[in-house]
Design a protein around this motif. Structure first.
Motif, PDB file in Angstrom:
ATOM      1  N   PHE A 149      33.488  11.518  23.932  1.00 20.04           N
ATOM      2  CA  PHE A 149      33.584  12.187  22.641  1.00 20.04           C
ATOM      3  C   PHE A 149      32.259  12.162  21.886  1.00 20.04           C
ATOM      4  O   PHE A 149      31.770  13.192  21.432  1.00 20.04           O
ATOM      5  CB  PHE A 149      34.687  11.569  21.781  1.00 20.04           C
ATOM      6  N   TRP A 150      31.655  10.952  21.771  1.00 20.79           N
ATOM      7  CA  TRP A 150      30.439  10.864  20.959  1.00 20.79           C
ATOM      8  C   TRP A 150      29.235  11.500  21.605  1.00 20.79           C
ATOM      9  O   TRP A 150      28.396  12.090  20.934  1.00 20.79           O
ATOM     10  CB  TRP A 150      30.152   9.412  20.553  1.00 20.79           C
ATOM     11  N   LEU A 151      29.118  11.398  22.942  1.00 23.65           N
ATOM     12  CA  LEU A 151      27.994  12.065  23.599  1.00 23.65           C
ATOM     13  C   LEU A 151      28.145  13.574  23.472  1.00 23.65           C
ATOM     14  O   LEU A 151      27.158  14.295  23.329  1.00 23.65           O
ATOM     15  CB  LEU A 151      27.885  11.642  25.062  1.00 23.65           C
ATOM     16  N   GLY A 152      29.394  14.076  23.509  1.00 23.74           N
ATOM     17  CA  GLY A 152      29.646  15.497  23.305  1.00 23.74           C
ATOM     18  C   GLY A 152      29.220  15.942  21.922  1.00 23.74           C
ATOM     19  O   GLY A 152      28.448  16.889  21.759  1.00 23.74           O
ATOM     20  N   ILE A 153      29.704  15.224  20.910  1.00 19.50           N
ATOM     21  CA  ILE A 153      29.363  15.566  19.525  1.00 19.50           C
ATOM     22  C   ILE A 153      27.856  15.437  19.283  1.00 19.50           C
ATOM     23  O   ILE A 153      27.231  16.289  18.643  1.00 19.50           O
ATOM     24  CB  ILE A 153      30.141  14.648  18.535  1.00 19.50           C
ATOM     25  N   MET A 154      27.261  14.377  19.842  1.00 18.80           N
ATOM     26  CA  MET A 154      25.833  14.170  19.638  1.00 18.80           C
ATOM     27  C   MET A 154      24.996  15.249  20.305  1.00 18.80           C
ATOM     28  O   MET A 154      23.932  15.603  19.814  1.00 18.80           O
ATOM     29  CB  MET A 154      25.409  12.781  20.143  1.00 18.80           C
ATOM     30  N   LYS A 155      25.485  15.766  21.419  1.00 20.47           N
ATOM     31  CA  LYS A 155      24.782  16.864  22.087  1.00 20.47           C
ATOM     32  C   LYS A 155      24.798  18.096  21.176  1.00 20.47           C
ATOM     33  O   LYS A 155      23.790  18.787  21.038  1.00 20.47           O
ATOM     34  CB  LYS A 155      25.476  17.172  23.425  1.00 20.47           C
ATOM     35  N   VAL A 156      25.953  18.344  20.557  1.00 23.69           N
ATOM     36  CA  VAL A 156      26.054  19.470  19.626  1.00 23.69           C
ATOM     37  C   VAL A 156      25.107  19.244  18.438  1.00 23.69           C
ATOM     38  O   VAL A 156      24.376  20.145  18.034  1.00 23.69           O
ATOM     39  CB  VAL A 156      27.513  19.657  19.131  1.00 23.69           C
ATOM     40  N   ALA A 157      25.115  18.007  17.923  1.00 22.79           N
ATOM     41  CA  ALA A 157      24.232  17.676  16.795  1.00 22.79           C
ATOM     42  C   ALA A 157      22.771  17.880  17.159  1.00 22.79           C
ATOM     43  O   ALA A 157      21.979  18.407  16.374  1.00 22.79           O
ATOM     44  CB  ALA A 157      24.468  16.230  16.356  1.00 22.79           C
ATOM     45  N   VAL A 217      33.380   9.512   9.551  1.00 25.80           N
ATOM     46  CA  VAL A 217      33.354  10.129  10.876  1.00 25.80           C
ATOM     47  C   VAL A 217      33.809  11.592  10.835  1.00 25.80           C
ATOM     48  O   VAL A 217      33.087  12.480  11.298  1.00 25.80           O
ATOM     49  CB  VAL A 217      34.186   9.299  11.879  1.00 25.80           C
ATOM     50  N   PRO A 218      34.979  11.889  10.241  1.00 23.41           N
ATOM     51  CA  PRO A 218      35.398  13.296  10.189  1.00 23.41           C
ATOM     52  C   PRO A 218      34.384  14.191   9.471  1.00 23.41           C
ATOM     53  O   PRO A 218      34.131  15.306   9.910  1.00 23.41           O
ATOM     54  CB  PRO A 218      36.724  13.239   9.417  1.00 23.41           C
ATOM     55  N   CYS A 219      33.790  13.690   8.370  1.00 28.01           N
ATOM     56  CA  CYS A 219      32.817  14.500   7.641  1.00 28.01           C
ATOM     57  C   CYS A 219      31.565  14.749   8.478  1.00 28.01           C
ATOM     58  O   CYS A 219      31.008  15.846   8.467  1.00 28.01           O
ATOM     59  CB  CYS A 219      32.424  13.834   6.319  1.00 28.01           C
ATOM     60  N   PHE A 220      31.147  13.717   9.223  1.00 20.14           N
ATOM     61  CA  PHE A 220      29.995  13.864  10.107  1.00 20.14           C
ATOM     62  C   PHE A 220      30.271  14.958  11.141  1.00 20.14           C
ATOM     63  O   PHE A 220      29.445  15.840  11.381  1.00 20.14           O
ATOM     64  CB  PHE A 220      29.688  12.532  10.800  1.00 20.14           C
ATOM     65  N   ILE A 221      31.479  14.912  11.735  1.00 23.25           N
ATOM     66  CA  ILE A 221      31.860  15.911  12.746  1.00 23.25           C
ATOM     67  C   ILE A 221      31.865  17.314  12.125  1.00 23.25           C
ATOM     68  O   ILE A 221      31.341  18.271  12.698  1.00 23.25           O
ATOM     69  CB  ILE A 221      33.244  15.570  13.349  1.00 23.25           C
ATOM     70  N   LEU A 222      32.414  17.405  10.903  1.00 22.80           N
ATOM     71  CA  LEU A 222      32.464  18.698  10.215  1.00 22.80           C
ATOM     72  C   LEU A 222      31.057  19.258  10.011  1.00 22.80           C
ATOM     73  O   LEU A 222      30.780  20.429  10.323  1.00 22.80           O
ATOM     74  CB  LEU A 222      33.175  18.532   8.872  1.00 22.80           C
ATOM     75  N   ILE A 223      30.157  18.410   9.525  1.00 16.76           N
ATOM     76  CA  ILE A 223      28.779  18.853   9.280  1.00 16.76           C
ATOM     77  C   ILE A 223      28.128  19.325  10.579  1.00 16.76           C
ATOM     78  O   ILE A 223      27.496  20.383  10.627  1.00 16.76           O
ATOM     79  CB  ILE A 223      27.955  17.703   8.639  1.00 16.76           C
ATOM     80  N   VAL A 224      28.328  18.539  11.647  1.00 19.08           N
ATOM     81  CA  VAL A 224      27.725  18.890  12.941  1.00 19.08           C
ATOM     82  C   VAL A 224      28.240  20.243  13.421  1.00 19.08           C
ATOM     83  O   VAL A 224      27.461  21.131  13.789  1.00 19.08           O
ATOM     84  CB  VAL A 224      28.035  17.798  13.999  1.00 19.08           C
ATOM     85  N   LEU A 225      29.569  20.428  13.390  1.00 21.43           N
ATOM     86  CA  LEU A 225      30.154  21.655  13.931  1.00 21.43           C
ATOM     87  C   LEU A 225      29.795  22.873  13.087  1.00 21.43           C
ATOM     88  O   LEU A 225      29.491  23.944  13.619  1.00 21.43           O
ATOM     89  CB  LEU A 225      31.684  21.508  14.048  1.00 21.43           C
ATOM     90  N   VAL A 226      29.800  22.711  11.751  1.00 24.76           N
ATOM     91  CA  VAL A 226      29.443  23.843  10.877  1.00 24.76           C
ATOM     92  C   VAL A 226      27.968  24.212  11.064  1.00 24.76           C
ATOM     93  O   VAL A 226      27.631  25.391  11.210  1.00 24.76           O
ATOM     94  CB  VAL A 226      29.759  23.513   9.396  1.00 24.76           C
ATOM     95  N   THR A 227      27.104  23.197  11.111  1.00 23.05           N
ATOM     96  CA  THR A 227      25.684  23.462  11.317  1.00 23.05           C
ATOM     97  C   THR A 227      25.450  24.181  12.643  1.00 23.05           C
ATOM     98  O   THR A 227      24.682  25.142  12.728  1.00 23.05           O
ATOM     99  CB  THR A 227      24.864  22.151  11.300  1.00 23.05           C
ATOM    100  N   ALA A 228      26.132  23.707  13.692  1.00 20.82           N
ATOM    101  CA  ALA A 228      25.984  24.320  15.012  1.00 20.82           C
ATOM    102  C   ALA A 228      26.393  25.782  14.972  1.00 20.82           C
ATOM    103  O   ALA A 228      25.709  26.662  15.526  1.00 20.82           O
ATOM    104  CB  ALA A 228      26.816  23.558  16.040  1.00 20.82           C
ATOM    105  N   THR A 229      27.513  26.078  14.285  1.00 25.85           N
ATOM    106  CA  THR A 229      28.001  27.456  14.208  1.00 25.85           C
ATOM    107  C   THR A 229      27.017  28.347  13.454  1.00 25.85           C
ATOM    108  O   THR A 229      26.726  29.465  13.885  1.00 25.85           O
ATOM    109  CB  THR A 229      29.384  27.484  13.518  1.00 25.85           C
ATOM    110  N   ILE A 230      26.491  27.821  12.347  1.00 25.14           N
ATOM    111  CA  ILE A 230      25.508  28.590  11.577  1.00 25.14           C
ATOM    112  C   ILE A 230      24.277  28.894  12.435  1.00 25.14           C
ATOM    113  O   ILE A 230      23.739  29.998  12.402  1.00 25.14           O
ATOM    114  CB  ILE A 230      25.103  27.816  10.291  1.00 25.14           C
TER     115      ILE A 230
END
Lengths: 195, 171
Positions: free
Chosen positions: A50-58, B7-20
């Motif tokens: 999960f975290w490596l996936g999310i971190m890759k996206v980041a 954690v959820p907010c971090f994920i939200l920021i990552v996914l929204v930034t990626a989409t933009i």
């Protein structure tokens, strides 16, 4: 060093059991702990994936680069061997940030990625100076909010479960600063020894 | 509270930034996740080796005997002997240390000196041998030079700092 520790832990335990008649417990513990370790490794898969996936996206979204830019001055001082724009800096920062917020599970995969990047830089199977500094940072603990401890204290009806937060921050600060100083002392000693 | 949002907010920021930024988020996630599977399996033998050795030492009673030996010396300098097993195990095994902290808090109460000391010690140090095993194991480092000494000394400083600070603040 780890070889010696590993062998002595097992050897001392077994010899002590021979002399004190605790061999049955040891015998049982060997197999139950091995299976416990496998369960732990399998359990790590979910977190790592999960975290490596999310971190890759980041990483692809450029978030690590933004973080790296923000804390660059401090990290460059701590890791003089790593080039300023190297991805290792971003991973180190993510690991430190996750540790500070007590997200141990999230910190580990990022720490491993940071190590991987540092290994590419050194290209050797010997620990580099930056790797050891990074390790010192991690082992001295960077936790600011010890969530697990607070949870246990709540469970046992503490009058003030969070009263230890201030003391923990203070102790962490002292141990982290000491870790960096100890790391520097050993680095310079090893350099003098080699030359 | 803060941790639950983090954690959820971090994920939200990552996914929204990626989409933009037009990053194919799901595909990239899967690509990164595959590395996680490989990593977990490469860690397995390191963990089995370390955990079995520690368990042998603990289950034989040798660790406890060592603690009994050190007890009287430490009492004279104001360190409760009951904290020694935790201080010894903390660098070696995180789960064992957490177990001991829970046990100490349960036995002496969360607001006792020992309960507070265990809480602070648990929070201000980390599992050096585990981190060393995982980080160096995952990337195949064979020679760790002075890494272990630095890590263990850092732990020792954390333990001393915990004792001094808890004595000063709550003693």
């Amino acid at each position: 060093m780890v070889n010696i520790i590993w062998v002595s832990m097992a050897a001392i335990g077994i010899i002590y059991a021979m002399l004190n008649g605790t061999m049955d417990q040891v015998n049982e513990a060997i197999f139950s702990s091995a299976s416990e370790a496998v369960t732990l490794s399998i359990g790590l898969i979910s977190v790592l994936v999960f975290w490596l996936g999310i971190m890759k996206v980041a990483e692809k979204a450029g978030i690590l680069a933004v973080l790296a830019k923000l804390f660059r001055p401090l990290i460059i001082k701590l890791f003089p061997e790593i080039p300023k724009d190297h991805p290792a800096i971003g991973y180190i920062l993510s690991n430190v940030t996750a540790n500070i917020f007590g997200l141990g599970n999230a910190a580990t995969p990022m720490g491993i990625k940071a190590m991987e990047q540092m290994k590419q830089l050194s290209g050797s199977e010997t620990a580099s100076r930056s790797m050891i500094t990074f390790l010192a940072l991690n082992t001295s603990s960077l936790t600011i909010i010890p969530t697990t401890v607070i949870a246990i204290r709540m469970q046992y009806q503490s009058a003030s479960p969070t009263e230890i937060v201030g003391a923990t921050i203070l102790a962490t600060l002292i141990s982290t600063i000491s870790a960096i100083i100890i790391d520097r002392i050993f680095y310079h000693r090893s350099k003098w020894g080699a030359s | 509270m803060i941790s639950a949002w983090l954690v959820p907010c971090f994920i939200l920021i990552v996914l929204v930034t990626a989409t933009i930024k037009k990053v194919p988020a799901y595909e990239v996630f899967v690509e990164g996740g595959k590395e996680g599977v490989k990593m977990a399996f490469s860690l397995l033998p390191f963990l089995v080796g370390m955990i079995v050795a520690i368990t042998i030492l603990r289950s034989s009673g040798a660790l406890e005997a060592f603690t009994d030996l050190l007890g009287p010396i430490l009492t004279t300098i104001g360190v409760p002997p009951d904290i020694i097993p935790l201080a010894l195990v903390r660098p070696i095994s995180g789960t064992a240390a957490l177990g001991m902290t829970t046990e100490l808090i349960h036995t002496y109460g969360p607001d006792s000196f020992i309960g507070r000391l265990a809480s602070v010690m648990q929070g201000s140090t980390d599992t050096t041998l585990y981190i060393l095993t995982i980080y160096f194991g995952a990337i195949g480092i064979k020679k760790m030079r002075y890494a272990l000494k630095v890590g263990l000394l850092a732990d020792l400083m954390g333990i001393i700092a915990s004792i001094v600070i808890v004595s000063l603040l709550f003693g």
